[in-house]
Design a protein around this motif. Structure first.
Motif, short mmCIF file in Angstrom:
data_model
loop_
_atom_site.label_atom_id
_atom_site.label_comp_id
_atom_site.label_asym_id
_atom_site.label_seq_id
_atom_site.Cartn_x
_atom_site.Cartn_y
_atom_site.Cartn_z
N ILE A 142 0.76 -1.14 -0.12
CA ILE A 142 -0.18 0.02 -0.03
C ILE A 142 0.86 1.40 -0.08
O ILE A 142 0.40 2.21 -0.59
N HIS A 143 1.98 1.33 0.64
CA HIS A 143 2.80 2.43 0.75
C HIS A 143 3.28 2.73 -0.72
O HIS A 143 3.76 1.97 -1.48
N GLY A 144 2.90 3.93 -0.91
CA GLY A 144 3.48 4.65 -2.38
C GLY A 144 2.13 4.74 -3.23
O GLY A 144 2.14 5.13 -4.30
N ARG A 145 0.90 4.20 -2.71
CA ARG A 145 -0.19 4.23 -3.44
C ARG A 145 -0.85 5.81 -3.70
O ARG A 145 -0.91 6.54 -2.61
N LYS A 146 -0.86 6.06 -4.85
CA LYS A 146 -1.66 7.73 -5.12
C LYS A 146 -3.17 7.39 -5.03
O LYS A 146 -3.74 8.55 -4.68
N ILE A 153 -12.13 10.27 1.57
CA ILE A 153 -12.60 8.84 1.00
C ILE A 153 -11.67 8.39 0.19
O ILE A 153 -11.33 7.02 0.38
N TRP A 154 -10.99 9.10 -0.57
CA TRP A 154 -9.93 8.61 -1.44
C TRP A 154 -9.04 7.97 -0.60
O TRP A 154 -8.32 6.86 -0.95
N ASP A 155 -8.23 8.63 0.44
CA ASP A 155 -7.42 8.01 1.13
C ASP A 155 -7.88 6.86 2.03
O ASP A 155 -7.10 5.81 2.11
N LEU A 156 -8.89 7.11 2.51
CA LEU A 156 -9.47 5.69 3.30
C LEU A 156 -9.79 4.51 2.52
O LEU A 156 -9.19 3.68 3.13
N MET A 157 -9.91 4.49 1.14
CA MET A 157 -10.15 3.53 0.23
C MET A 157 -8.71 2.94 0.05
O MET A 157 -8.59 1.91 -0.50
N ILE A 158 -7.71 3.79 0.14
CA ILE A 158 -6.42 3.23 -0.04
C ILE A 158 -5.94 2.45 1.07
O ILE A 158 -5.21 1.46 1.18
N TRP A 159 -6.26 3.08 2.46
CA TRP A 159 -5.42 2.37 3.66
C TRP A 159 -6.62 1.47 4.34
O TRP A 159 -5.96 0.65 5.18
N THR A 160 -7.64 1.56 4.27
CA THR A 160 -8.58 0.86 5.14
C THR A 160 -8.35 -0.90 4.74
O THR A 160 -8.64 -1.75 5.56
N PRO A 161 -8.11 -1.24 3.40
CA PRO A 161 -7.86 -2.76 3.35
C PRO A 161 -6.57 -3.14 4.16
O PRO A 161 -6.77 -4.27 4.67
N SER A 215 -1.23 0.65 -11.68
CA SER A 215 -1.50 2.18 -11.86
C SER A 215 -1.43 3.03 -10.86
O SER A 215 -1.45 4.31 -10.68
N THR A 216 -1.89 2.39 -9.35
CA THR A 216 -2.15 3.29 -8.39
C THR A 216 -0.97 3.80 -7.72
O THR A 216 -1.00 4.83 -6.87
N TYR A 217 0.27 3.44 -8.24
CA TYR A 217 1.61 4.26 -7.89
C TYR A 217 1.88 5.51 -8.71
O TYR A 217 2.87 6.03 -8.55
N HIS A 218 1.05 5.73 -9.53
CA HIS A 218 1.00 7.01 -10.45
C HIS A 218 0.04 7.96 -9.84
O HIS A 218 -1.02 7.63 -9.47
N ASN A 219 0.16 9.16 -10.24
CA ASN A 219 -0.77 10.16 -10.03
C ASN A 219 -2.10 9.94 -10.89
O ASN A 219 -1.81 9.70 -12.07
N PHE A 220 -3.15 9.95 -10.30
CA PHE A 220 -4.28 9.60 -11.11
C PHE A 220 -4.26 10.65 -12.46
O PHE A 220 -4.62 10.30 -13.63
N GLU A 221 -3.99 12.02 -12.46
CA GLU A 221 -4.20 13.07 -13.25
C GLU A 221 -3.23 12.76 -14.50
O GLU A 221 -3.54 13.14 -15.63
N GLU A 222 -2.30 12.02 -14.19
CA GLU A 222 -1.02 11.77 -15.13
C GLU A 222 -1.63 10.53 -16.11
O GLU A 222 -0.65 10.37 -16.89
N LEU A 223 -2.46 9.71 -15.88
CA LEU A 223 -2.90 8.64 -16.54
C LEU A 223 -3.42 8.81 -17.92
O LEU A 223 -4.14 9.79 -18.04
N THR A 224 -3.17 7.86 -18.76
CA THR A 224 -3.82 8.00 -20.15
C THR A 224 -4.89 6.98 -19.84
O THR A 224 -4.82 5.76 -20.23
#
Length: 504
Positions: free
Chosen positions: A23-27, A85-93, A367-376
């Protein structure tokens, strides 16, 4: 105060470390590029904003089709912690996986005080993969062992009112988490009726009472009776009698332990009430999986493969009994706890490695280790950045219940998830089966492609904003020039994204 055992602390620490490592490093949350994760995020956000949980959070109409305990929990955590909510859905797992290990440990401890907690807690690492994607099924990994713990306690002790009450409450909460818990309910109910066991019937009744408002809401407010779900998972090809019978058997390398465990449980069921109950539950769940095949001839389609989830989790108990039986053959001079530790080490290593491998082999996770806005996304360079820009404007300038219309993927997944605003339609396969989703998608298409119907559709849904994006141009062949300035006002523009406000 009861002392916490060292093996429990080690198991919890290992579960934490393994999950933290991925999880560490997920954006952003796993699955945040599209699909179920965004659908659940929209449900959470609607409740977070104060909308009635019995409403469909995408459409702001009754009924809500998805059991909402998980969504309420994450919304509540967002309120009290001030985390997004964004961060919680990263870390609650991570948090849920630690609670899962603890719950299975306590169940194992009740089955064998000497080494049961260690073995069953370690076996829980085999289902660690269920915590990669943030979704309601994560809670099943916690509720199921707690349910079995209290159910077995209610049968074990004469003074069992408290355990019966707890088992019923946990069953009710499980039913409010995911519909797959219906297999648990039916198993307890049928077994209780066959055994004329009042305790089991009380458990089933209480679980049903707790979850009843949710299901009554569906019955009262449904627009259509779904003859078949919108099948994006190819259930008609994969949900067959052959796949179901094959699915009841675990993975090939666990079959020997599974068979040995079943034999041990069946052989000892007369002396061990726990074995009898767990065997009965597995039989009941298996029947729940296979029985819908008999209904297909009546044109009633119930895709029951989801019921495999509680069945496969219950197999952890079977594996435990297999190990317990193996250890019982050891000479008394050999310490069983040492060999139990060896088994535990194997399961922890295997479960952790498969979980980490699963994480780094999945596009949805990588893909979650990259910024969402940078994804194609969808092959469109600025699409991800555009939905963020539109969402930011809506959050700052629109009201909670302002209705949106646009391409179902853009508004139904991304913008609904990021803003909680209601929409006309979501993508095929992700909508409410008790609402006329087909009609909503037709209305969306007609709104863009038949200008004469726009006024009627605006009034039908109370549409406040129109979202134009590359997908509306691609699939409906419309641009901002196709909207009359005297009926629509441009309030936002970024690249190929426009927000038009309807003029009443």
């Amino acid at each position: 105060m009861k002392r916490v055992k060292a093996d429990l602390l080690w198991l919890l620490l290992i579960a934490f470390i393994v999950n933290f490592a991925v999880i560490h490093g997920r954006k952003f949350p796993v699955g945040g590029t599209g699909g179920d994760t965004l659908i659940h995020m929209a449900m959470i956000r609607g409740i977070y904003l104060g909308r009635n949980p019995f409403l469909d959070q995408h459409y702001n109409v009754f009924p809500n089709w998805y059991p909402f305990l998980y969504h309420i929990l994450i919304a509540f955590l967002a309120k009290i912690t001030r985390y997004s909510i964004w961060d919680l859905m990263i870390w609650t797992p991570l948090v849920f996986s630690v609670f899962m290990t603890y719950a299975w440990y306590k169940l194992g401890e009740s089955l064998n005080e000497e080494y049961g907690g260690l073995v069953l807690g370690s076996l829980s690492f085999l289902i660690l993969k269920r915590h990669l994607f943030p979704n309601p099924k994560e809670l099943i990994t916690i509720f199921l062992p707690l349910f079995y713990l209290e159910l077995l306690n209610s049968q074990r002790y004469k003074s069992s009112r408290r355990y019966t009450l707890l088992a019923g409450m946990i069953l009710g909460l499980t039913l409010l988490t995911h519909s797959l818990a219906i297999a648990l309910l039916s198993s307890v109910l049928i077994y209780g009726l066959l055994k004329t066991d009042r305790k089991l019937l009380k458990v089933a009744t209480l679980g049903l009472i707790i979850s009843l408002p949710f299901y009554v809401n569906i019955i009262i407010n449904k627009e259509v009776t779904p003859k078949a779900i919108e099948d994006i998972y190819f259930h008609e090809q994969t949900d067959t009698i052959f796949t179901k019978l094959r699915g009841i058997v675990p993975s090939l390398y666990f079959v020997p332990l599974w068979l040995f465990g079943l034999y041990s449980m069946y052989r000892g069921k007369d002396k061990d009430k726990n074995s009898e109950i767990v065997l009965a539950m597995m039989l009941g769940i298996s029947i729940s999986i296979i029985f819908p095949e008999l209904l297909k001839s009546f044109k009633i389609f119930i895709f029951s493969r989801r019921f495999f989830i509680p069945l496969k989790y219950t197999y952890l108990i079977v594996y435990f009994y297999g190990i317990q039986s193996i250890l019982s053959y050891l000479p008394k001079s050999l310490p069983k706890k040492v060999f139990a530790l060896l088994f535990s080490f194997i399961f922890i290593i295997y479960g952790s490695i498969t979980f980490i491998e699963y994480n780094y082999s999945s596009y949805y996770s990588l893909s979650t280790y990259h910024n969402f806005e940078e994804l194609t996304l969808l092959g469109l360079q600025n699409y991800s950045k555009g939905v963020i820009k539109v969402s930011e404007w809506l959050i700052q300038n629109s009201k909670r219940d302002d209705y949106l219309i646009g391409h179902p993927l853009t508004i139904g997944e991304y913008i609904a998830a990021f803003t909680g605003r209601p929409v006309v339609a979501v993508t095929y396969g992700h909508g409410n089966p008790f609402l006329d989703m087909r009609r909503r998608r037709i209305d969306t298409e007609e709104f863009f492609m038949t200008p004469s119907k726009r006024k009627e559709i605006i009034q039908k849904y109370g549409i406040k904003y129109v979202i134009l994006c590359p997908l509306t141009q691609k699939y409906y062949n419309v641009t901002v020039e196709n909207f009359e300035r005297d009926e629509f006002r441009i309030v936002f523009q970024w690249d190929e994204f426009y927000i038009l406000e309807t003029k009443k």
